[in-house]
Design an enzyme around this catalytic site. Structure first.
Site, PDB file in Angstrom:
ATOM      1  N   ASP A 125      93.783  -8.423  87.635  1.00 25.33           N
ATOM      2  CA  ASP A 125      94.766  -8.783  88.652  1.00 25.33           C
ATOM      3  C   ASP A 125      96.118  -8.103  88.445  1.00 25.33           C
ATOM      4  O   ASP A 125      97.169  -8.661  88.760  1.00 25.33           O
ATOM      5  CB  ASP A 125      94.945 -10.312  88.726  1.00 25.33           C
ATOM      6  CG  ASP A 125      93.608 -11.018  88.922  1.00 25.33           C
ATOM      7  OD1 ASP A 125      92.760 -10.461  89.631  1.00 25.33           O
ATOM      8  OD2 ASP A 125      93.426 -12.112  88.356  1.00 25.33           O
ATOM      9  N   GLY A 147      88.666  -9.292  92.731  1.00 22.35           N
ATOM     10  CA  GLY A 147      89.385  -9.593  93.971  1.00 22.35           C
ATOM     11  C   GLY A 147      90.543  -8.626  94.025  1.00 22.35           C
ATOM     12  O   GLY A 147      91.501  -8.758  93.266  1.00 22.35           O
ATOM     13  N   GLN A 207      88.233  -5.806  86.895  1.00 23.11           N
ATOM     14  CA  GLN A 207      88.555  -6.526  85.661  1.00 23.11           C
ATOM     15  C   GLN A 207      89.530  -5.680  84.819  1.00 23.11           C
ATOM     16  O   GLN A 207      90.314  -4.951  85.391  1.00 23.11           O
ATOM     17  CB  GLN A 207      87.285  -6.897  84.863  1.00 23.11           C
ATOM     18  CG  GLN A 207      86.438  -7.964  85.546  1.00 23.11           C
ATOM     19  CD  GLN A 207      85.559  -7.410  86.646  1.00 23.11           C
ATOM     20  OE1 GLN A 207      84.820  -6.459  86.451  1.00 23.11           O
ATOM     21  NE2 GLN A 207      85.624  -8.000  87.822  1.00 23.11           N
TER      22      GLN A 207
HETATM   23  P1  GDP Z   1      93.749  -6.463  91.254  1.00 21.59           P
HETATM   24  O1  GDP Z   1      92.606  -7.386  90.993  1.00 21.59           O
HETATM   25  O2  GDP Z   1      94.163  -5.712  90.031  1.00 21.59           O
HETATM   26  O3  GDP Z   1      93.511  -5.535  92.410  1.00 21.59           O
HETATM   27  O4  GDP Z   1      94.980  -7.390  91.639  1.00 21.59           O
HETATM   28  P2  GDP Z   1      94.961  -8.654  92.659  1.00 21.59           P
HETATM   29  O5  GDP Z   1      94.904  -8.155  94.038  1.00 21.59           O
HETATM   30  O6  GDP Z   1      93.970  -9.658  92.216  1.00 21.59           O
HETATM   31  O7  GDP Z   1      96.365  -9.308  92.322  1.00 21.59           O
HETATM   32  C1  GDP Z   1      97.566  -8.601  92.453  1.00 21.59           C
HETATM   33  C2  GDP Z   1      98.466  -9.375  93.425  1.00 21.59           C
HETATM   34  O8  GDP Z   1      99.772  -8.884  93.331  1.00 21.59           O
HETATM   35  C3  GDP Z   1      98.067  -9.209  94.879  1.00 21.59           C
HETATM   36  O9  GDP Z   1      98.417 -10.367  95.582  1.00 21.59           O
HETATM   37  C4  GDP Z   1      98.926  -8.020  95.328  1.00 21.59           C
HETATM   38  O10 GDP Z   1      99.163  -8.019  96.727  1.00 21.59           O
HETATM   39  C5  GDP Z   1     100.189  -8.285  94.567  1.00 21.59           C
HETATM   40  N1  GDP Z   1     100.961  -7.096  94.160  1.00 21.59           N
HETATM   41  C6  GDP Z   1     100.511  -5.875  93.788  1.00 21.59           C
HETATM   42  N2  GDP Z   1     101.542  -5.095  93.379  1.00 21.59           N
HETATM   43  C7  GDP Z   1     102.658  -5.843  93.509  1.00 21.59           C
HETATM   44  C8  GDP Z   1     104.037  -5.617  93.208  1.00 21.59           C
HETATM   45  O11 GDP Z   1     104.448  -4.570  92.724  1.00 21.59           O
HETATM   46  N3  GDP Z   1     104.899  -6.658  93.442  1.00 21.59           N
HETATM   47  C9  GDP Z   1     104.484  -7.853  93.955  1.00 21.59           C
HETATM   48  N4  GDP Z   1     105.391  -8.798  94.148  1.00 21.59           N
HETATM   49  N5  GDP Z   1     103.185  -8.098  94.250  1.00 21.59           N
HETATM   50  C10 GDP Z   1     102.288  -7.116  94.014  1.00 21.59           C
HETATM   51  P1  IMO Z   2      89.920  -8.158  89.115  1.00 21.98           P
HETATM   52  O1  IMO Z   2      89.092  -6.922  89.349  1.00 21.98           O
HETATM   53  C1  IMO Z   2      90.754 -11.605  86.587  1.00 21.98           C
HETATM   54  C2  IMO Z   2      87.363 -13.315  84.394  1.00 21.98           C
HETATM   55  C3  IMO Z   2      86.905 -14.707  84.785  1.00 21.98           C
HETATM   56  C4  IMO Z   2      86.405 -15.211  83.442  1.00 21.98           C
HETATM   57  C5  IMO Z   2      85.759 -13.965  82.839  1.00 21.98           C
HETATM   58  C6  IMO Z   2      84.243 -13.877  83.027  1.00 21.98           C
HETATM   59  O2  IMO Z   2      90.337  -8.849  90.366  1.00 21.98           O
HETATM   60  O3  IMO Z   2      91.041  -7.865  88.178  1.00 21.98           O
HETATM   61  P2  IMO Z   2      82.711 -13.339  85.144  1.00 21.98           P
HETATM   62  O4  IMO Z   2      82.578 -14.042  86.456  1.00 21.98           O
HETATM   63  O5  IMO Z   2      83.104 -11.910  85.227  1.00 21.98           O
HETATM   64  O6  IMO Z   2      81.501 -13.541  84.258  1.00 21.98           O
HETATM   65  O7  IMO Z   2      83.906 -14.127  84.396  1.00 21.98           O
HETATM   66  O8  IMO Z   2      86.361 -12.857  83.477  1.00 21.98           O
HETATM   67  N1  IMO Z   2      87.413 -12.333  85.505  1.00 21.98           N
HETATM   68  C7  IMO Z   2      88.542 -11.901  86.058  1.00 21.98           C
HETATM   69  N2  IMO Z   2      89.834 -12.265  85.860  1.00 21.98           N
HETATM   70  N3  IMO Z   2      90.478 -10.625  87.461  1.00 21.98           N
HETATM   71  C8  IMO Z   2      89.192 -10.235  87.650  1.00 21.98           C
HETATM   72  O9  IMO Z   2      88.867  -9.174  88.416  1.00 21.98           O
HETATM   73  C9  IMO Z   2      88.153 -10.901  86.980  1.00 21.98           C
HETATM   74  N4  IMO Z   2      86.803 -10.787  86.966  1.00 21.98           N
HETATM   75  C10 IMO Z   2      86.357 -11.658  86.049  1.00 21.98           C
HETATM   76  O10 IMO Z   2      87.972 -15.476  85.276  1.00 21.98           O
HETATM   77  O11 IMO Z   2      87.488 -15.560  82.628  1.00 21.98           O
HETATM   78 MG    MG Z   3      92.100  -9.403  91.249  1.00 26.84          MG
END
Ligand code: GDP
Ligand code: IMO
Ligand code: MG
Length: 426
Positions: free
Chosen positions: A13, A40, A223
């Site tokens: 994330d 996600g 991840q």
């Molecule tokens: P990913 O799994 O690495 O693609 O990240 P996610 O989408 O799960 O979580 C990142 C969150 O931070 C999302 O809600 C993005 O829209 C938001 N985001 C990404 N870059 C920035 C940033 O530079 N500033 C802020 N405030 N939000 C950001």
């Molecule tokens: P993105 O790509 C954050 C975490 C789960 C759990 C562990 C194992 O959005 O960064 P799983 O379902 O993979 O067997 O769960 O890994 N986890 C993540 N945490 N971002 C993710 O993906 C994750 N994908 C799995 O919360 O701790």
């Molecule tokens: Mg994510």
């Protein structure tokens, strides 16, 4: 030849989806190489938010082909739902292809994930319950079903029969749960096969040729470093290799063809699920970061645990991934704090550590050693040039760069694809 890999450097994330979307503008291919719909990835375009779980985050930008590679585990139901959702929003979806070698998540994988978690008590991992671990376990155990099997329903039926029989024994005899029905699963998956078969391909020659022809192939990690099956906080990890090394096994390309390793690093740390987290803030400040950064899981909606930036983890990610560039994200979330802290070492049982110990039990006892830096108050979300940033924000970035020994190329200051400060061209 340009093979760029984008990976998460913390616990996921970090904003990988956003960065892939930005870079996809100039890419010829965007390829997922591991994980599944446990991911996600959020992409924000003109204020509209898209969360992608299986589809590469390059789906919405540029004209490149998007491929779900051999190392990914695919839940076809989720994939079709995502395609339908994008199509309903008017987005193009005919450029998405699936590797014939990718493994397929079956309903018994999801059920197994749920039952394992429910029966693990205090030892539960906190998985996303999407069947990821059980699907990879079947792959390694050589009893998995692959996308290529969806092209011949006789082969599929045979593999399903054998797989389901084994799982139903476990469900009924070990967990006292209901068995799943062959007929129901077969009919459901026959429908998925009909809808997906024209997208199933052998991606390996095409991706290799593209690289040999000098095209830009973007490999999208899901991840992150600390969730890696080999190097993360085992057993609190996912079941794949989200590092740059994962590209060689998960996309079928040689390490010689990877020209850049781009690490996405949030300016602080978050984690979803169980497991050690040395710099976690369980106080009001942690809550403030969660609120300001909107730190709730993009897949499960769970509140993310929040804490200070951990550069011991950061350096580990630089080394293992061989990073050539770092993209800092969400540094705007730190605006307004009087001081900001960076963890540069751990104290554990009287000993100082500058690397991540293998033992989760030892890591759980770590006390972070912090450097404290002055904060900044300005709203930086509309800034476009490095020089505009407040001096203390620049000091924070410089300290990160100096400690990590890797250039920081982009600073993301907001979720939209336009909210970036480019320091060096990637
Ligand atoms: P990913 O799994 O690495 O693609 O990240 P996610 O989408 O799960 O979580 C990142 C969150 O931070 C999302 O809600 C993005 O829209 C938001 N985001 C990404 N870059 C920035 C940033 O530079 N500033 C802020 N405030 N939000 C950001
Ligand atoms: P993105 O790509 C954050 C975490 C789960 C759990 C562990 C194992 O959005 O960064 P799983 O379902 O993979 O067997 O769960 O890994 N986890 C993540 N945490 N971002 C993710 O993906 C994750 N994908 C799995 O919360 O701790
Ligand atoms: Mg994510």
């Amino acid at each position: 030849m340009a093979g760029y890999v984008v990976v998460g450097t913390q616990w996921g994330d970090e904003g990988k989806g956003k960065i892939i979307d930005v870079l996809a503008n100039k890419a010829d291919y965007v390829v997922r190489f591991q994980g599944g719909n446990n991911a996600g990835h959020t992409v924000v375009v003109n204020g509209e938010k898209f969360v992608l779980h299986l589809l590469p985050s390059g789906m919405l930008h540029g004209n490149g082909k998007c491929i779900i590679g051999p190392g990914v585990v695919i839940d076809p139901k989720v994939l079709l739902q995502e395609l339908d959702t994008l199509e309903a929003k008017g987005a193009k979806v005919d450029h998405l292809f699936i590797s014939d070698r990718a493994h397929i998540i079956m309903p018994y994988h999801v059920r197994m994930d749920e039952l394992c978690e429910e029966n693990s008590g205090e030892h539960k991992i906190g998985t996303t319950k999407r069947g990821i671990g059980p699907c990879y376990a079947d792959k390694i155990n050589r009893v998995g079903i692959r996308a290529v099997d969806l092209l011949d329903m006789n082969i599929f039926a045979d593999k399903l029969k054998r797989g389901l029989e084994a799982k139903n024994l476990i469900f009924t005899k070990i967990y006292g749960a209901e068995p799943l029905s062959f007929d129901t699963i077969f009919e459901e998956y026959k429908g998925y096969a009909d809808r997906l078969k024209h997208r199933i391909m052998d991606s390996i020659p095409e991706i290799n040729k593209a690289l040999d022809d000098g095209k830009l192939v973007l490999f999208e990690g899901a991840q992150a470093m600390m969730l890696d099956i080999n190097y993360g906080t085992y057993p609190y990890v996912t079941s794949s290799s989200p590092t740059t090394g994962g590209v060689t096994t998960g996309a079928g390309v040689s390490p010689r063809k990877i020209t850049k390793g781009i690490g996405v690093m949030k300016a602080y740390t978050t984690r979803v699920g169980e497991g050690p987290f040395v710099t976690e803030l369980t106080d009001e400040l942690g809550e403030q970061l969660r609120k300001t950064g909107f730190e709730y899981g993009a897949t499960t909606g769970r509140p993310r645990r929040c804490g200070w930036l951990d550069l011991v983890v950061g350096k580990y990610a630089v080394d293992i991934n061989g990073l050539t560039d770092i993209v800092i994200t969400k540094i705007d979330v730190l605006s307004g704090l009087d001081t900001v802290k960076i963890c540069v070492a751990y104290d554990i049982d009287g000993k100082r550590y500058t690397s991540v110990p293998a033992s989760t039990e030892i890591l759980s006892r770590a006390i972070p050693v912090y450097e404290e830096l002055p904060g900044w108050k300005e709203d930086i979300t509309q800034m476009k040039n490095y020089d505009e940033l407040p001096e203390n924000c620049k000091k924070y970035i410089k300290r990160m760069e100096e400690f990590l020994g890797c250039p920081i190329s982009v600073v993301s200051v907001g979720p939209d694809r336009t909210q970036n400060i480019h320091i060096r061209e990637i």
